[in-house]
Design a protein around this motif. Structure first.
Motif, mmCIF file in Angstrom:
data_model
loop_
_atom_site.group_PDB
_atom_site.id
_atom_site.type_symbol
_atom_site.label_atom_id
_atom_site.label_comp_id
_atom_site.label_asym_id
_atom_site.label_seq_id
_atom_site.Cartn_x
_atom_site.Cartn_y
_atom_site.Cartn_z
ATOM 1 N N UNK A 155 0.836 -1.201 0.000
ATOM 2 C CA UNK A 155 0.000 0.000 0.000
ATOM 3 C C UNK A 155 0.877 1.259 0.000
ATOM 4 N N UNK A 156 1.942 1.219 0.823
ATOM 5 C CA UNK A 156 2.872 2.347 0.895
ATOM 6 C C UNK A 156 3.497 2.602 -0.464
ATOM 7 N N UNK A 157 3.866 1.543 -1.159
ATOM 8 C CA UNK A 157 4.496 1.692 -2.487
ATOM 9 C C UNK A 157 3.508 2.280 -3.486
ATOM 10 N N UNK A 158 2.247 1.831 -3.379
ATOM 11 C CA UNK A 158 1.220 2.375 -4.293
ATOM 12 C C UNK A 158 1.073 3.865 -4.067
ATOM 13 N N UNK A 159 0.979 4.252 -2.786
ATOM 14 C CA UNK A 159 0.840 5.683 -2.464
ATOM 15 C C UNK A 159 2.066 6.461 -2.927
ATOM 16 N N UNK A 160 3.256 5.878 -2.671
ATOM 17 C CA UNK A 160 4.496 6.564 -3.053
ATOM 18 C C UNK A 160 4.519 6.782 -4.566
ATOM 19 N N UNK A 161 4.033 5.785 -5.317
ATOM 20 C CA UNK A 161 4.035 5.896 -6.783
ATOM 21 C C UNK A 161 3.110 7.034 -7.221
ATOM 22 N N UNK A 162 1.932 7.136 -6.586
ATOM 23 C CA UNK A 162 0.974 8.189 -6.970
ATOM 24 C C UNK A 162 1.533 9.564 -6.617
ATOM 25 N N UNK A 163 2.088 9.687 -5.403
ATOM 26 C CA UNK A 163 2.633 10.995 -4.970
ATOM 27 C C UNK A 163 3.733 11.423 -5.944
ATOM 28 N N UNK A 164 4.621 10.466 -6.307
ATOM 29 C CA UNK A 164 5.736 10.795 -7.196
ATOM 30 C C UNK A 164 5.219 11.247 -8.562
ATOM 31 N N UNK A 165 4.192 10.568 -9.066
ATOM 32 C CA UNK A 165 3.660 10.919 -10.388
ATOM 33 C C UNK A 165 3.041 12.321 -10.357
ATOM 34 N N UNK A 166 2.239 12.594 -9.323
ATOM 35 C CA UNK A 166 1.572 13.903 -9.245
ATOM 36 C C UNK A 166 2.621 15.021 -9.141
ATOM 37 N N UNK A 167 3.623 14.836 -8.266
ATOM 38 C CA UNK A 167 4.638 15.890 -8.091
ATOM 39 C C UNK A 167 5.414 16.110 -9.392
ATOM 40 N N UNK A 168 5.741 15.003 -10.094
ATOM 41 C CA UNK A 168 6.506 15.141 -11.343
ATOM 42 C C UNK A 168 5.680 15.877 -12.396
ATOM 43 N N UNK A 169 4.383 15.554 -12.485
ATOM 44 C CA UNK A 169 3.530 16.203 -13.495
ATOM 45 C C UNK A 169 3.375 17.700 -13.182
ATOM 46 N N UNK A 170 3.165 18.028 -11.896
ATOM 47 C CA UNK A 170 3.013 19.443 -11.502
ATOM 48 C C UNK A 170 4.286 20.215 -11.879
ATOM 49 N N UNK A 171 5.426 19.613 -11.591
ATOM 50 C CA UNK A 171 6.698 20.280 -11.857
ATOM 51 C C UNK A 171 6.920 20.504 -13.359
ATOM 52 N N UNK A 172 6.672 19.463 -14.153
ATOM 53 C CA UNK A 172 6.874 19.581 -15.605
ATOM 54 C C UNK A 172 5.922 20.656 -16.164
ATOM 55 N N UNK A 173 4.640 20.603 -15.748
ATOM 56 C CA UNK A 173 3.661 21.576 -16.264
ATOM 57 C C UNK A 173 4.054 22.994 -15.857
ATOM 58 N N UNK A 174 4.468 23.158 -14.592
ATOM 59 C CA UNK A 174 4.842 24.492 -14.107
ATOM 60 C C UNK A 174 6.027 25.053 -14.873
ATOM 61 N N UNK A 175 7.060 24.241 -15.072
ATOM 62 C CA UNK A 175 8.241 24.724 -15.800
ATOM 63 C C UNK A 175 7.910 25.017 -17.256
ATOM 64 N N UNK A 176 7.185 24.088 -17.911
ATOM 65 C CA UNK A 176 6.954 24.265 -19.353
ATOM 66 C C UNK A 176 5.981 25.398 -19.661
ATOM 67 N N UNK A 177 5.163 25.784 -18.656
ATOM 68 C CA UNK A 177 4.198 26.861 -18.922
ATOM 69 C C UNK A 177 4.922 28.148 -19.331
ATOM 70 N N UNK A 178 6.148 28.347 -18.836
ATOM 71 C CA UNK A 178 6.852 29.611 -19.126
ATOM 72 C C UNK A 178 7.308 29.685 -20.592
ATOM 73 N N UNK A 179 8.150 28.733 -21.091
ATOM 74 C CA UNK A 179 8.540 28.837 -22.504
ATOM 75 C C UNK A 179 7.349 28.806 -23.461
ATOM 76 N N UNK A 180 6.312 28.000 -23.135
ATOM 77 C CA UNK A 180 5.177 27.918 -24.056
ATOM 78 C C UNK A 180 4.321 29.180 -24.018
#
Ligand code: HEM
Length: 210
Positions: free
Chosen positions: A177-202
């Protein structure tokens, strides 16, 4: 690995949040950049905090690379005889690209500092007007710069997805269960970061920021 990684992730989120100030306007963005040089004032002289942060980040990057090398050596020593058959798929795409992803990110950071900190490879390169530097950098005619930044930021996203997951496991999330949660948290944080950074050049590429 996890401790230095967490420090670098904290920097990445702080930097992304600061970058989003570009949507408030040139004055706010340039003022924010000037403030970065005055953090700790009057206790710390001009730019001291920035140099302390640069020192801290450099140590974290070196520690991260050293830990990766030690872990890779240890893994190799644990299995001195090579596998006769090595299954092709082992772990996620993010997990399998950690080493080369890390090298690409390192090369990007060197270019990025020459571009937006030193200004050497930037068409404007004015240290007092970072807003103008960013707008000139991602102009539609320089689409290849936006492409390079996009590839690098996506590489950061993949690296972070696996890195945050591994760090959370190291810090105790080892049950299914911990691994499942860790996987979801990691995915959400990575997506937020990529979207936030790319919003500027685009935003610059599409004329939303000019
Ligand atoms: C599209 C995305 C990005 C934009 C628009 C951007 C923008 C900037 C700007 C304007 C500066 C100069 C700040 C100043 O001198 O006041 C800067 C510095 C920096 N950025 Fe980025 N950045 C981006 C992505 C990244 C990424 C993905 C990383 C790390 C992997 C990164 C790491 C750094 C570092 C280490 C500095 C130098 C900070 C210093 O002067 O000590 N940036 N960035």
């Amino acid at each position: 690995m996890a401790t230095s990684g967490i420090l670098l992730v904290l920097f990445l989120f702080a930097h992304m949040t600061g970058n989003l100030k570009i949507f408030v306007g040139a004055e706010a963005f340039d003022h924010y950049a000037a403030w970065l040089r005055e953090i700790g004032s009057p206790l710390l002289p001009h730019q001291w905090y920035l140099w302390i942060q640069r020192g801290g980040l450099t140590i974290a990057v070196l520690a991260h690379i050293a830990a990766a090398t030690i872990l890779a050596r240890r893994a190799r020593a644990a299995r001195p005889v090579r596998y006769a058959h090595r299954p092709k798929v082992q772990g996620s795409y993010a997990a399998r690209t950690m080493r080369w992803g890390g090298v690409i990110i390192l090369l990007f950071v060197v270019f990025h500092i020459l571009d937006l900190t030193a200004g050497t490879v930037n068409p404007v390169g004015d240290p007092h007007h970072p807003y103008a530097n960013v707008v000139a950098d991602f102009a539609p005619s320089r689409w290849y710069v936006t492409l390079f930044y996009t590839l690098a930021v996506v590489a950061v996203g993949f690296h972070l997805r696996h890195g945050i997951f591994s760090a959370l496991r190291t810090l105790g999330q080892r049950t299914p269960r911990g691994e499942r949660n860790a996987r979801s948290v990691a995915l959400v944080l990575a997506v937020v970061l990529v979207a936030g950074y790319l919003s500027v050049p685009f935003a610059v590429l599409t004329g939303l920021v000019s």
